[in-house]
Motif scaffolding. Structure first.
Motif, mmCIF file in Angstrom:
data_model
loop_
_atom_site.group_PDB
_atom_site.id
_atom_site.type_symbol
_atom_site.label_atom_id
_atom_site.label_comp_id
_atom_site.label_asym_id
_atom_site.label_seq_id
_atom_site.Cartn_x
_atom_site.Cartn_y
_atom_site.Cartn_z
ATOM 1 N N PRO A 35 54.000 41.868 37.435
ATOM 2 C CA PRO A 35 54.326 42.622 38.644
ATOM 3 C C PRO A 35 53.835 41.878 39.890
ATOM 4 N N PHE A 36 54.517 42.109 41.018
ATOM 5 C CA PHE A 36 54.157 41.480 42.291
ATOM 6 C C PHE A 36 53.837 42.556 43.325
ATOM 7 N N THR A 37 52.784 42.310 44.098
ATOM 8 C CA THR A 37 52.432 43.181 45.218
ATOM 9 C C THR A 37 52.199 42.316 46.445
ATOM 10 N N ASP A 38 52.824 42.695 47.552
ATOM 11 C CA ASP A 38 52.570 42.032 48.824
ATOM 12 C C ASP A 38 51.553 42.885 49.577
ATOM 13 N N ALA A 39 50.365 42.345 49.799
ATOM 14 C CA ALA A 39 49.297 43.098 50.462
ATOM 15 C C ALA A 39 49.693 43.521 51.874
ATOM 16 N N ASP A 40 50.641 42.824 52.490
ATOM 17 C CA ASP A 40 51.127 43.248 53.810
ATOM 18 C C ASP A 40 51.653 44.684 53.759
ATOM 19 N N ASP A 67 40.175 47.032 50.323
ATOM 20 C CA ASP A 67 39.873 47.978 49.241
ATOM 21 C C ASP A 67 41.157 48.466 48.582
ATOM 22 N N ARG A 68 42.219 48.661 49.366
ATOM 23 C CA ARG A 68 43.517 49.057 48.793
ATOM 24 C C ARG A 68 44.077 47.936 47.923
ATOM 25 N N VAL A 69 43.924 46.695 48.388
ATOM 26 C CA VAL A 69 44.383 45.544 47.599
ATOM 27 C C VAL A 69 43.577 45.455 46.300
ATOM 28 N N ALA A 70 42.268 45.663 46.399
ATOM 29 C CA ALA A 70 41.411 45.624 45.210
ATOM 30 C C ALA A 70 41.817 46.706 44.209
ATOM 31 N N HIS A 74 42.587 46.105 40.335
ATOM 32 C CA HIS A 74 41.911 46.854 39.273
ATOM 33 C C HIS A 74 42.907 47.625 38.424
ATOM 34 N N GLY A 75 44.009 48.050 39.024
ATOM 35 C CA GLY A 75 45.013 48.821 38.308
ATOM 36 C C GLY A 75 46.022 47.972 37.554
ATOM 37 N N SER A 76 45.775 46.668 37.491
ATOM 38 C CA SER A 76 46.697 45.746 36.810
ATOM 39 C C SER A 76 45.983 44.944 35.727
ATOM 40 N N PRO A 77 45.367 45.618 34.745
ATOM 41 C CA PRO A 77 44.625 44.862 33.728
ATOM 42 C C PRO A 77 45.514 43.941 32.892
ATOM 43 N N GLN A 78 46.831 44.227 32.845
ATOM 44 C CA GLN A 78 47.758 43.379 32.100
ATOM 45 C C GLN A 78 48.093 42.109 32.872
ATOM 46 N N GLY A 79 47.669 42.044 34.127
ATOM 47 C CA GLY A 79 47.935 40.884 34.977
ATOM 48 C C GLY A 79 48.879 41.250 36.101
ATOM 49 N N GLY A 80 48.900 40.420 37.102
ATOM 50 C CA GLY A 80 49.769 40.648 38.241
ATOM 51 C C GLY A 80 49.564 39.569 39.276
ATOM 52 N N VAL A 82 49.435 38.969 43.458
ATOM 53 C CA VAL A 82 49.275 39.620 44.753
ATOM 54 C C VAL A 82 49.283 38.558 45.841
ATOM 55 N N ALA A 83 50.076 38.792 46.883
ATOM 56 C CA ALA A 83 50.063 37.933 48.069
ATOM 57 C C ALA A 83 49.122 38.583 49.079
#
Length: 169
Positions: A35-40, A67-70, A74-80, A82-83
């Motif tokens: 999964p991908f998350t853009d911190a923006d 803290d939101r990015v963290a 933390h919610g991606s133990p399977q991996g991910g 993040v930008a």
């Protein structure tokens, strides 16, 4: 495209605005099947308004966002993937707290190219804030889990360089 093999863990693509975190991050996540998350997208509207107005964020603005990015990490133990700019060591430590498998990939781009990229795109971050970002940027230290990759050339070539340096599970 080469076979990535079993890459595990959580990856933060870091660097100043214009470094290519979102483009490379989405492509890397696709290649690795993560999964991908853009911190923006996690910034509160107040932060976005400040940056649009050309005002650099202060730590008081950044810490709740980090803290939101963290939480995503933390919610991606399977991996991910993040930008996230993660420019300073204190920010990276905040993100890495309790995430043993976190790897930082610093996308390195010459300042002139960063400014050019920022001027050519539609984004909330104006080019006038680049200097403050470059002042804030602290290179990865020897005690940090991560590496630097030059983000120049074709996206596939940059991905190959990243994948070749990622830890395997």
């Amino acid at each position: 495209m080469r076979d990535a093999g079993p890459v595990t863990g959580r990856i933060v693509l870091m660097g100043p605005s214009g470094a290519g975190k979102s483009v490379i991050g989405r492509s890397l996540a696709d290649r690795l099947g993560l999964p991908f998350t853009d911190a923006d997208d996690l910034h509160p509207e107040e932060n976005l308004a400040k940056m649009r107005a050309g005002t650099p964020l202060e730590d008081a603005d950044r810490m709740p966002w980090l803290d939101r990015v963290a939480e995503v990490l933390h919610g991606s133990p399977q991996g991910g993937v993040v930008a996230c700019s993660a420019l300073a060591l204190r920010y990276r430590r905040r993100l890495a707290a309790g995430v043993a498998d976190l790897v930082f990939v610093h996308l390195d781009v010459p300042a002139e190219e960063l400014e050019k990229r920022m001027r050519e795109r539609a984004h909330f971050m104006p080019p006038s804030l680049l200097a403050s970002q470059l002042r804030t940027l602290e290179p990865l230290g020897p005690d940090e889990n991560g590496f630097l990759v030059r983000n120049t050339g074709a996206v596939e070539d940059v991905l190959d360089r990243i994948v070749a340096s990622l830890p395997r599970g």
